[in-house]
Structures are given as C-alpha cells and as structure tokens.
Write a protein that holds these residues in place. Structure first.
Motif, PDB file in Angstrom:
ATOM      1  N   PHE A 285       0.832  -1.211   0.000  1.00 32.96           N
ATOM      2  CA  PHE A 285       0.000   0.000   0.000  1.00 32.96           C
ATOM      3  C   PHE A 285       0.862   1.255   0.000  1.00 32.96           C
TER       4      PHE A 285
ATOM      5  N   PRO B  75       5.495   5.105  -9.509  1.00 34.71           N
ATOM      6  CA  PRO B  75       4.565   5.061  -8.377  1.00 34.71           C
ATOM      7  C   PRO B  75       3.129   5.400  -8.771  1.00 34.71           C
TER       8      PRO B  75
ATOM      9  N   PHE C 161      -5.078   7.519 -14.834  1.00 34.10           N
ATOM     10  CA  PHE C 161      -4.195   6.347 -14.839  1.00 34.10           C
ATOM     11  C   PHE C 161      -2.726   6.762 -14.776  1.00 34.10           C
ATOM     12  N   THR C 162      -2.449   7.914 -15.343  1.00 37.61           N
ATOM     13  CA  THR C 162      -1.064   8.403 -15.356  1.00 37.61           C
ATOM     14  C   THR C 162      -0.920   9.708 -14.584  1.00 37.61           C
ATOM     15  N   CYS C 163      -2.038  10.251 -14.125  1.00 45.65           N
ATOM     16  CA  CYS C 163      -2.040  11.562 -13.450  1.00 45.65           C
ATOM     17  C   CYS C 163      -1.413  12.630 -14.333  1.00 45.65           C
ATOM     18  N   THR C 164      -1.823  12.615 -15.591  1.00 47.13           N
ATOM     19  CA  THR C 164      -1.332  13.615 -16.545  1.00 47.13           C
ATOM     20  C   THR C 164      -2.525  14.186 -17.318  1.00 47.13           C
TER      21      THR C 164
ATOM     22  N   PRO D 136       2.063   9.701  -5.035  1.00 42.91           N
ATOM     23  CA  PRO D 136       1.770   8.870  -6.209  1.00 42.91           C
ATOM     24  C   PRO D 136       1.623   7.391  -5.850  1.00 42.91           C
ATOM     25  N   ALA D 137       2.362   6.925  -4.854  1.00 39.58           N
ATOM     26  CA  ALA D 137       2.291   5.497  -4.501  1.00 39.58           C
ATOM     27  C   ALA D 137       1.041   5.148  -3.705  1.00 39.58           C
ATOM     28  N   THR D 138       0.437   6.130  -3.029  1.00 35.84           N
ATOM     29  CA  THR D 138      -0.715   5.824  -2.172  1.00 35.84           C
ATOM     30  C   THR D 138      -2.035   6.350  -2.714  1.00 35.84           C
TER      31      THR D 138
ATOM     32  N   SER E 291      -3.950   5.769  -5.057  1.00 40.02           N
ATOM     33  CA  SER E 291      -5.009   4.858  -5.498  1.00 40.02           C
ATOM     34  C   SER E 291      -5.828   4.348  -4.317  1.00 40.02           C
ATOM     35  N   ARG E 292      -5.354   4.566  -3.090  1.00 45.94           N
ATOM     36  CA  ARG E 292      -6.077   4.101  -1.905  1.00 45.94           C
ATOM     37  C   ARG E 292      -6.689   5.259  -1.112  1.00 45.94           C
TER      38      ARG E 292
ATOM     39  N   ARG F  60      -7.165  12.683  -8.922  1.00 41.83           N
ATOM     40  CA  ARG F  60      -7.145  11.217  -8.969  1.00 41.83           C
ATOM     41  C   ARG F  60      -7.951  10.659  -7.790  1.00 41.83           C
TER      42      ARG F  60
END
Lengths: 557, 557
Positions: A31, A254, B31-34, B254-256, B258-259, B297
């Motif tokens: 996560f 990431p 999906f890419t945050c662009t 960026p790593a978190t 999605s949660r 996002r």
C-alpha cells in the motif's frame, strides 16, 4: 463455545496466542511500497497483523525479508509442458502462490472436457490456479482443432470454483465488428482479459469500449503507454519466447504501478526450473532499472486488485498468510515459502488423472509424405526470433527434397482428430544437417507436425509422437529422444525434474542436428494460420495473405 | 439493422459520427495523473476515446480543462438538510456526479421506510446517489430512535438498484467481540465501510480482519498512515464540522493515491452553496500542498476503484461521459458539467414525496419543563469545537434557572416517537443572552431538543418545531426563524437556495442571541449517548461513564 470468528478476533487483539509469529524480518507493504519491521502474526491461515504478538510457533527470520505471495496475471499452464499440479509444485518453489491461467491450448484440442480436466487437476495444488476461460476456441474459423466453444459451452463453468473470468480475446476483428457470439461470451463475465497486439488509435478505443480490461501483448513502450492511458491493466510479459520487461518496464512508476502486473504467458518447464517464475520477472525488472518495491507491488497487490481478489496481495489483517521469504529486495532469491502461514512442503508428485482422449493420429505412409512432381515451389521461410514466416519460391524436384544443400526441409502435418489428413510442405531456415523433429504441440489446432532432413527420419519422429499419444521427439539415425505429452498431447504426466531433464536431452539432440536454436518453438508455430505469411496445415500449404490453401507448386513443370 | 453495440463500435472506430466531440481542451488522465490534449468523443452517453473524431455536435472548450465527474466516497445526505433530489441538484453544479451515501439518520428515525424514501427520491436525480446501507440502527442499544435494523431488515435491499454495500460500522466493541448480529450484516455485502476513530494497534487489526475496508474518521496523520498501511482505503473528510484535509493530505503520494479518496460526510446546505462540494475538497487539498493531479485522482478513479465502479472515474473508452470543465487545475473552478456527454441542465425543483411519518411529538406543558428543588446539580459543559462534553456540578435553585449570569441554560428533550417523554437538564457554554433554539436534528435518535434562556422562549421554539413536523427554530421574544424539516424532521422539502437562505437567517438570529458560534451543531450532539461525558435524553440526564441515567441533582437540598 467460542465461535471461530471470535477466536480469530481475540488472537488479532492479542488476547490469545497466534498460531505462528514470524520475528526479525522486514515485511513488504504494497500500500505504501515500503518495508515494515515487526513480527507478523498468523492464525487459521490468515494474517492477524504486524505487532507484538505471541505465537504457538515462532520463527526467527534472521533479518530476511517477507513478501506477499507472488501472482502471475496471465499464463498458459500447457506451455510449461507440465500438468497443472506439477506446474504448481514448481511455481510454488519460486514464491508464486497464485496463477491466473487461460487453458486455451487444451480447450482447442479437447473442449469442455479439457477445461474440466484442468479444473480437476488444479484442485488442492500447491498454489491457487484461477482460470480465465478461453474466449477463442478455435482461434479463428480456419484453425478448428478438437472443439468449438461458444458462450453456451462456457456458461456451465461460470459458477465453478476457480473460474473467475474470460481469457484473452484474440479475435480483434470480431470484437470490432460487434460479433454477436463474442457479445454473448462477454456477457458471461465481468473480468475480461484482452489480447490486442499492436492495436492502437481508434480501433484500440473500440476494442476497449467493447469491454476488455487488460493487455499482455505490448511489445513497445509506446504501445504500453497508450493502452495504460486508455484504462487497460498492463501485464508485462516475460516468457520463454516473448520477453518484454526490458522494453516496457519504464512505464511503471509510483503513479502507474497499481495498473501494472507481471505475466509469464508461455514458460517452458526448463526455464521455470532453471530461472524461476514471477521471481525471475522481479529480478529482471529490477535489473532493468525499477525499484524492487515497485516490482513487488506489481507482482502482489496490483494483480490482486486487477482480479478482484481482496483476500491476497498484501500481508494485512484478514488476508491470506501466503508469503515468501527472500534474501534481499535487490537479489530477490526465494529462501522459503509459506502458505496459510505454514511452511510449504512440496506436495508429493501425483500422476495426473487420465486426460480427455484427444490424440487420434494415424501413422502416415511413406507414399503419403512423398512429394511428386517438380517446379517452382512455395517454401515457408523462417524468420529468426519471430513467429512470422516468409513466402519463398524455390525450384525443386519432388524426389530430391529434402535438399540439405539449400536448407529446404520437408514439413509434414498429420491431423490428430481422426480424419487422417496429411499435409506436406517445404521449409527453409531450420538448417538441420541430420535427423528430424516432431511434436504434438502446434498452435492452435495442435495437429502433429514434423520437420526433417529425410523421409525416414520424419516418419521415425512421427512414429515416436504417435506411440506416446502425443510427444516432442527428436531423431538422429537410430538415436531418439522423446518427451511424452500424454495429457492431451500438450502436457507431460511426468514430474517436473524429468520433464526439464528430457527437454535438455531434446535440446542436446537438436543442437547436434545443427541449425537454428530452439527448433521446437518454430515447429510449434508453423501451422498458425493467423500469422503471416506462409503456413502448413493438415490440408497442405496455406497462404495467410490470400487466406486460403494453396498448392505446393506455384508452377509445376 | 445494425445493433447498438455495432454502431457504438463503429463510432469509436471513427466510421460514423460521434454524438458530441469536445475540442480544444486538456483532459485529465487518472491512470497516469497527466493531462492529454485532444478531442474527447462521446456516443450514447459513453466515452469513445480521445482522438481525431467528428461529432454531430461539437464543443470548443477554448483551452479549458476536462475532469472526470467527481465522486464523494462518503456522505450523509440528511446532514445537508436537503432531500436527495435537491442535494443532487446542488452537488451537480459543483462537478460531482456520484455520491456514495449512508442514510443513517433517516434510518434511525424511520427504519426501512426511511431507506425506501431515500431510494425513491434518488431515482432520476441530477447525480448518481449510491447507497451503503446503515449498519448501526440504532447506533447503540441506548440510543433507540424510531427503528432497529437487523440483517434481516437490510436483506431485502441488497438487490435494489443503487444499493452497493454496508455503511460505516460504528459499533467497534461489537465488531471486536464478534457479535453475531454484526456478522450477519457483514455477510450481506462485500463492500463494507468502516468507522473506527482513533482505533489503532491490535484492536485495529481485529477490526480490519472482521472485514471493514475503509475509514473516514482519521483525524491525525499517524492514524491515517497506520490505517492505510493496514489496507484500509482512507477517505479524507472535509465537512461542515470535521475538517481533516490539512492534517491528513500529506499521506497522499503517487504510490498511495489509489487508496485515498475524499468524503464530505456531513455538509450543510449553506456550505455546499457557498463553498462547494468535492471541488472544494480538491481546492483545499491543493492549497495544503498536494498536486492538483493527485487530488483529482482521489476524487475520480480512486473512488471508482474503491467501490468497484468500472463505468466511471476516468474518461476512457466505454466509461460514462460524466465530466466537468474547469478553468485550471490549480484554481479548480467548475465552469460547466456534462452528464452522459450532455450539458447538465439543472433539473426542475420537485417537491419530495410525502416522507415516512416519523415525527410524533407532543407539546410539553410549562409544568413538565419546570425544574423543582434545588441543590448541587449536574450541568452539561460544552467544549468549544468538540462534540465531547464535560460533567460540571453547580449549585442551583430550580426556579432560578436558566441563570444567564452563570451561563446555565435549560435543555429540554421531547420524545418524537409518540411516547410523550420529556427530559430536562442544564447546560453551560451556549452563552445565550436572549431567546431559545430548538431542533428535530439530535443524533442519533433525533428527538426534539431545545436550549434557551427562559421557559417561555423554549416552549415557543419547541412549538415552532412541532408545528412544522420537524424543524430548526430560533426564537427571540416574538421574532422567529424556522427552517421546516418536513422530511422525517431531518431534511427540508424546500429548494436549496431557500434552505441556505433560511440557514443564514437562523445564523443571523443565533448570532444576536450572543454566545457560541453554530449553536445548532452543539444542540444536535447534546443527546449523543456514545460520546463522553454528560448527555441529555428524553429520560433526563445521562452519564456516559456510568452508562446510565442519573438524577439532575447530585444532592438535593
């Protein structure tokens, strides 16, 4: 009496002992893509959490690293040459605990009976094998093998344990045309894997709109970027033949890692034994420049999320305690594997049940494989490292081929479904100086295919394959090497070390034949009527550009 | 005749016109945050893709930015004081296209009939309202309002359109104890929202293990980090009362991302009108230091993924063409909203259907609210900006309270479910110098609650609430302001501008009463028997530490 849930909640709260506690390790957290120090506690096969727990059994992991069980997002077990249970025994040693498999090959030869065989042989295996049902049986209307699977044939499997979705949809033209038969298959499942090599732009938009959520066929970075941006999960493939990590891995950041997974697609037993499974993908990805943390995230939580599997992919409370112990994130050598918190003891070898009978091949006569006449003949031209072929034209005299001086070998295809058809053609590029090879693996219909330097050797190799009820065989004079593939002519019923050993023996013999490396791979694609240009079927030579059977001789003299 | 799917595939392939094309804009890709430049094409309400498309209708967006429709991961519509359709009309103007709502309040007063009312009133609204069914009705056994909802009462709703899961499980002790009634509710749904303020360590492990996947109650960064690491989706809340973005937003990377999602939880109409909805959360998050791309996002794909909604959250082929046009990522002012690719024209105001009758409150007599006797009395002490209260003790003479010189006001609770009970107590902290306030919003049972500077004013305010069948009322001498809440005593049946206007009028009057800001908020929590320390119910004073009713006088003289 306390209920099971009460007990496990009490254990999570630390009021009663865990079954097992794993101390002195660093545990990967997908996560956050970080490592946590602490003790991992397990009860009833589930993770209780990380914390100051006491366990009935305690493991000191001596500073090693714990990683959630690895997940393969897309594989064809048949390609390993191993039956499912044996594939699982092997994959488990590499830290894989879940494989999402598409039984496309066996479905092509044995239909629904083949699917039942795979499901039955996967029950109780050392890893979880989850199935995406094959969507394209046959791959094309021209490639009919032993079965046709329509939506009505797939429907009875939708409720089966282990069946989770619809496998790679290769019929791109059918999808784009709105083929009602494809629509019916789509309606059976919400999880649907795509297969759209090189598709881009508006046609890719249409393909995605039709309902396909993933792709494992990207070969260029630009292709993968486009598909990722358009919402597809990207399965980066690294198999025995297709190896895409080096080209594609830089798409994983990431911000995108939650949409990227690994897939082995087609991996032979020898590669699995010698180099590994998803652990190999992680090592390769790290060697190609991404962090171990991103690579492990791909192989764990990202795949679990893609397939809607909330019970795995992370070692957090309530998820399955499937994990592997590795030496270091960078080296990623799997030391030990735990399933449900219990050390994996490799299951005993179990011979697979009798598979569906689907190999009914007659021995062709010398007369049947003879080439009569002479003139300007069509010759299939191999292209090294590719599955496409060229359409060559060579002046030949039938009785004089094979002609080793010009590397024009004979190729024979024998129907394996009892209709006795035999097709004969010519092929350039194998470069053999001795012997012959034959195999019952021949995509997608999997008829028997043989290539050799002389008719006697070809017949001998064919004979070996038929004798085994399906096999890979190499023959040089009286010397023979055979890997019997008695499971539908696709998979061995032997233990994996024997299979890998026999693969080695075959490779040693084909090496002595001279010529191209890995000839069985080229052999297995010679009948693939969906890939340009010239092919051979049990009806004879096939031109994919004309999309019809063509005579061997362009012009007979 | 071409099937619908054929037509839409042809449109995606550019062979026939799209319904609409949106040119000259930058489109957010979660999906890419662009941001992607290009023309967005839509047909039949679905995105065809971005590319060189032609449309029957073409929009020039003049360089503005397109963002997928915003998603609120957790809200109580009742808290807005608006009926669902009216809430939707208002939220839609701010670019929100989906709200995941928990009808906890109306369920507490009206049970299953209340749920049916919300579902019926949500049909055809300007946004999608998806429901997580209330898991805790009543919130505790001591807080019984108008209904008790067991698993068997929720079960009939599981198949209903718009019902997607189980709402915030607040009964943490019950979860940890493995309460079978909770287990039965868990078994109804796979999506289950948590509610575990300040829970951490092993108890949090147990709570997560029980099956709860999200939390919107984090108030510290450490709490959010722990829950995130343990696999919970983190809904960062920014409501009228609880505002957590500033403290928590740094967990979003960026790593978190999605949660992580946004949730408004409890937002009053005036805030929604004046400051916005999820757009406001995005602006706040950006002001607090994360990039607009991460914030967007969170508000789009992350929420769609959390709730298993593959049809939204991104503007890629096949997903719903719900989006808003904003001026810039940093300013994030919503210029226009499109639903199914069509400009949102705010729906007409429609008066809600007659809600379930659940307000049966009798006017108390002067005698009933009088305090007799004197001595050392328990006084509820407000704590500014908190919902906890203190337990104070003051020497009082019954006939001399309210006592403005010491800020000891009288609080009255009248049962609204027809049992005629009236509880009377004392409260310190409102600081009113004139008048009284009364409300039918009083968590969680929602009895009528009133606080005032004199019995006449209190009775007058109570009378206004009863006359309206539920209301918020403020009274100063003969002057009155009333916001009728005729939908179950919780929501207004008026259009949102009138509701916000009336809220303003109430605020203006309570301002003139002197004392604490936002008194209706404190009023609404005075009966909350689950939060320490001293409370008032229709039975009288309640001590949460003793967990029982207590007499007003500690010691009567």
């Amino acid at each position: 009496m306390q209920s099971r849930i009460q007990k496990i909640l009490d254990a999570a709260r630390g009021r009663i002992s865990a079954d097992a506690v794993f101390r002195n390790s660093r545990i990967f957290n997908p996560f956050t893509c970080t490592w946590e120090e602490g003790s991992l506690a397990v009860k009833d096969g589930l993770v209780l959490g990380i914390g100051d727990y006491a366990g009935k059994k305690e493991y000191d992991l001596a500073g090693l690293y714990i990683v959630p069980g690895l997940i393969d997002a897309h594989a064809h077990i048949e390609s390993s040459l191993l039956a499912p249970r044996e594939y699982a025994r092997l994959a488990a040693t590499h830290g894989t605990t879940t494989v999402v498999a598409d039984p496309h090959e066996i479905a092509n030869v044995a239909g629904a009976e083949g699917l039942k065989f795979m499901l039955a042989e996967s029950a109780g295996a050392d890893i979880d094998i989850l199935y995406m049902l094959p969507s394209c049986v046959p791959a094309t209307p021209l490639d009919v093998g032993g079965a046709v699977l329509e939506a009505a044939d797939l429907a009875p499997f939708t409720g089966c344990k282990g069946v989770i979705g619809l496998g790679e949809m290769m019929n791109v033209p059918g999808v784009l045309a709105g083929d009602p038969a494809i629509q019916e298959k789509l309606a059976l499942f919400t999880l649907r894997d795509g297969h759209a090599p090189l598709l881009s732009g508006k046609d890719l938009n249409a393909y995605i709109l039709a309902g396909f959520q993933s792709d494992h066929e990207c070969t260029t970075r630009a292709e993968a970027c486009e598909k990722l941006k358009k919402g597809m999960y990207i399965f980066i493939r690294e198999g025995s033949i297709e190896q895409n990590i080096e080209e594609l891995i830089s798409i994983v950041t990431p911000a995108t890692v939650s949409r990227c997974c690994f897939a082995t697609d087609d991996c032979h037993a020898d590669l699995l034994v010698g180099e590994g499974h998803i652990d190999r993908c992680i090592r390769k990805a790290v060697a190609c420049g991404i962090t171990p943390e991103l690579a492990i995230r791909m192989a764990t939580l990202s795949a679990a999320e893609r397939f809607g599997l909330p019970d795995r992919g992370a070692l957090v409370p309530g998820r399955r305690a499937d994990f592997c112990v590795i030496d270091s994130p960078y080296r990623f050598v799997v030391h030990q594997v735990f399933r449900s918190g219990i050390p994996l003891v490799q299951g005993e070898f179990l011979e697979p049940a009798a598979p569906p009978s689907s190999f009914r091949c007659r021995m062709p006569s010398a007369e049947e494989i003879a080439i009569k006449g002479s003139g300007s003949a069509r010759v299939i031209g191999l292209v090294p490292h590719q599955i496409i072929t060229e359409s060559l034209t060579r002046a030949v005299v039938g009785k004089d081929v094979p002609d080793l001086s010009r590397d024009i070998l004979k190729v024979v295809v024998c129907n394996r479904y009892g209709n006795d058809a035999v097709g004969v053609g010519l092929v350039h590029g194998f470069g053999f100086e001795h012997g012959a090879v034959a195999s019952s693996i021949s995509h997608d219909a999997h008829n028997l295919v043989a290539v050799g330097t002389g008719d006697a050797a070809i017949l001998s190799a064919i004979g070996e394959v038929i004798r085994s009820g399906g096999a890979m065989a190499a023959v040089i004079d009286q010397e023979k090497a055979v890997l019997p593939l008695s499971c539908a002519g696709l998979m061995s019923s032997l233990p994996f070390p024997l299979v890998a050993g026999q693969q080695e023996k075959l490779a040693e013999m084909t090496g002595r034949m001279g010529g191209i490396a890995d000839p069985f791979m080229y052999l297995s694609f010679l009948s693939l009527t969906v890939i340009p240009v010239l092919r051979i079927t049990d009806r004879g030579v096939f031109d994919t550009e004309l999309f019809r059977d063509v005579p061997l001789f362009v012009k007979e003299e």
